[in-house]
Design an enzyme around this catalytic site. Sequence first.
Site, PDB file in Angstrom:
ATOM      1  N   ASP A  40       5.534   6.651   2.162  1.00  0.00           N
ATOM      2  CA  ASP A  40       6.927   7.166   2.005  1.00  0.00           C
ATOM      3  C   ASP A  40       7.442   7.390  -0.080  1.00  0.00           C
ATOM      4  OD1 ASP A  40       7.300   4.170   1.737  1.00  0.00           O
ATOM      5  OD2 ASP A  40       9.287   4.235   1.033  1.00  0.00           O
ATOM      6  N   GLU A  76       8.224   1.295   1.746  1.00  0.00           N
ATOM      7  CA  GLU A  76       8.656   0.242   0.517  1.00  0.00           C
ATOM      8  C   GLU A  76       9.083   0.677  -0.371  1.00  0.00           C
ATOM      9  OE1 GLU A  76       7.951  -0.836  -4.079  1.00  0.00           O
ATOM     10  OE2 GLU A  76       7.811   0.785  -3.279  1.00  0.00           O
TER      11      GLU A  76
END
Lengths: 419, 419
Positions: free
Chosen positions: B102, B167
Amino acid sequence: MLLKDKLSNWLLKEQDNAIRFLQETVQEASTTGNEASVQNMIAKKLNEMGLEVDMWHPDGEELAKHPYFCASRTNFSSSPNVVGIWRGKGNGHSLVLNGHIDVVPEGDLNQWDDHPYSGKIIDGKLYGRGSTDMKGGNLSLLLAIQALKETGTTLDGDLFFHSVIEEESGGAGTLAAVLRGYTADAAIIPEPTNMKIFPAQQGSMWFKLTINGKAAHGGTRYEGVSAIEKTAVVLEAVKALETKRNQRITDPLYRDIPIPVPINIGKISGGNWPSSVPDTVHLEGRIGVAPHETLEEVKRELGDYLSSIQDEWLLEHPVSVEWFGAQWLPGSIDTDHPLMNTLIKNYEHVKKERPIIEASPWGTDGGLLSQAGNTPSIVFGPGVTAVAHYPNEYIEISKIIEAAEIIALTIYDWCGGSN
Amino acid sequence: MLLKDKLSNWLLKEQDNAIRFLQETVQEASTTGNEASVQNMIAKKLNEMGLEVDMWHPDGEELAKHPYFCASRTNFSSSPNVVGIWRGKGNGHSLVLNGHIDVVPEGDLNQWDDHPYSGKIIDGKLYGRGSTDMKGGNLSLLLAIQALKETGTTLDGDLFFHSVIEEESGGAGTLAAVLRGYTADAAIIPEPTNMKIFPAQQGSMWFKLTINGKAAHGGTRYEGVSAIEKTAVVLEAVKALETKRNQRITDPLYRDIPIPVPINIGKISGGNWPSSVPDTVHLEGRIGVAPHETLEEVKRELGDYLSSIQDEWLLEHPVSVEWFGAQWLPGSIDTDHPLMNTLIKNYEHVKKERPIIEASPWGTDGGLLSQAGNTPSIVFGPGVTAVAHYPNEYIEISKIIEAAEIIALTIYDWCGGSN
């Protein structure tokens, strides 16, 4: 019967009708752009009272050419100005009675105990946005005129009642009335002074400051420069400038005012992520302008002061200053002006006590009347500043009636006439 | 031929293809909720490399029961996690290689010199959101694995390659991988350390402070209490607390870090009108959590400190503290852990210099791997913090290749095997 007694009796008899009219005007939410329907009510009322009525839509394009024009719009097609004229027989002093009909927005509805335009009366107080600022004061003016009319008074000097738009946004309504010729030897403006008499009115201007920093990750914040930390330095400087500016003011009118011309920081925003060092902060504020200062002098002083803050980063990355939004010219009338003496005398006559005479902590259209219309102005009215612009705004009904009586007697003395 | 030389040769030969693959992954804007297509690319790649691939959509409802779950959503139906498994022959140490897929949003487009997902290469740097944080690091891992595979290596210990979501929002992807059983004896996470080795990782949490004042008209600002002025007092206190917290940290890993666990105020907003005294200010910030602190201890310390600020108004109107948004657990591995020694040895072997060994200034998924997965983690990668989360993010291609070689040698030494 003495005129004072006639007026008192009439006001006592008329009070209930008058308050109903105030309720109706408060119930019209006359925020910017929405003044037409309440202005129609005012015009009708003036007409019924026997005044000549001039109702017109100010020509924004034309007004905008004036150096004191300050508004966020030039289209006033839904926002008429109204002036009621009571022609004197000649020889008397002329007088402007000026009140604005626009109100500030109601703000957060949750903070109001009732509907913001309820006009509800509880314990002698009438509630609603615009009640104190300043439809209640306007009613004092209307009652004063009507009381004189209905007790058979004729005037020598001309009387002009201004019901103006745009006071809350910079005074374009009063400017339009002035440019249309509705000026006089002096003026009374019943803004909410809590029955104090304000011969001097603080002007004010709005500014926007931008403080720059240097972005970095919050975990290594020492690699950046926080615009929020630098803003703390700027806030200190603004406070020091406020102190310096106020130390210069020695006018006894300000004796009991802790800070005669405050600088207020009203809004702050900056940064956009909790874990980033913020690289920009915007501040919005208002700076008070003392009665004998010009707007330009004040702009220069703030700019110069901020650009000389002794901070290495700020000297290299100067605070940017922008002047925006509304401005109000300061206003004043000599404290021994004959209209002051007349108003004070009648205040004492009605209230049986000495009035408090001070300088106003805010700007009014009195600055424009004085500076653009050559009409020195006194601000004196029944509302209270503390609730103006706030939730649960109200006005005490008894104060409206008292102010009406004092103003009626003052009109009669000032303009001359017979009863 | 020595393994090191085989790997070097292979990397040299394969570099151009690898960088094209990085361009393609950067061109996929894998912000929260949009990770599926790049995860498909990763899964395909792992499959081609001969790894077993597990791709699944984490069950948010189930995950949310875990005490370390922190995310703004529980629906991951468009956000698969991917794990590639290289089974060892037994007897070796197992290893997790963890990278998140991400990326944070691109922010203000005007601040980018090029399209934020261009993947363009200029002077040996590949540009684009996510290049440094951390698709470049992920590529080092993939290249390390592929180089070993293609030079005919077999491993003794199991190797798990995590390509995780979330994350940037609190680590739900790594938590899901841990709970699915993909843990190991130790882990390497190639977050952007600029080739430094971080055996300790700062945790962090986000907080929101609300400071209350008392509204008043700006012209009588002395009748109110400015929430902006009180915020300046709170900012001072936050800084004093930061100093106090950091004075306690004596770990030599922090020797060269000016502020080991900073408190950053990243966002401010308050007030709503230039000429009103502001009655509320909101601050948002992030507080660093030292490796051996618990999140609860830190929350308690900040709350207690703010509630004891010696300011009459703030004692009566305490600052409210809210914990919101993301949080990252601190992580650590012993500085003399065998994986540390192996990584340092191979770093020196490839780079011909001693590595810098420090503590990380930010949180990573290493905290979750250590604390939820019992997998002590080292953070070591080719990107640089300074451009992570910022416009014109880039990564130096040569660093990716160097990191790949160091990590490949480390995998081989740690897991054991033959070549």
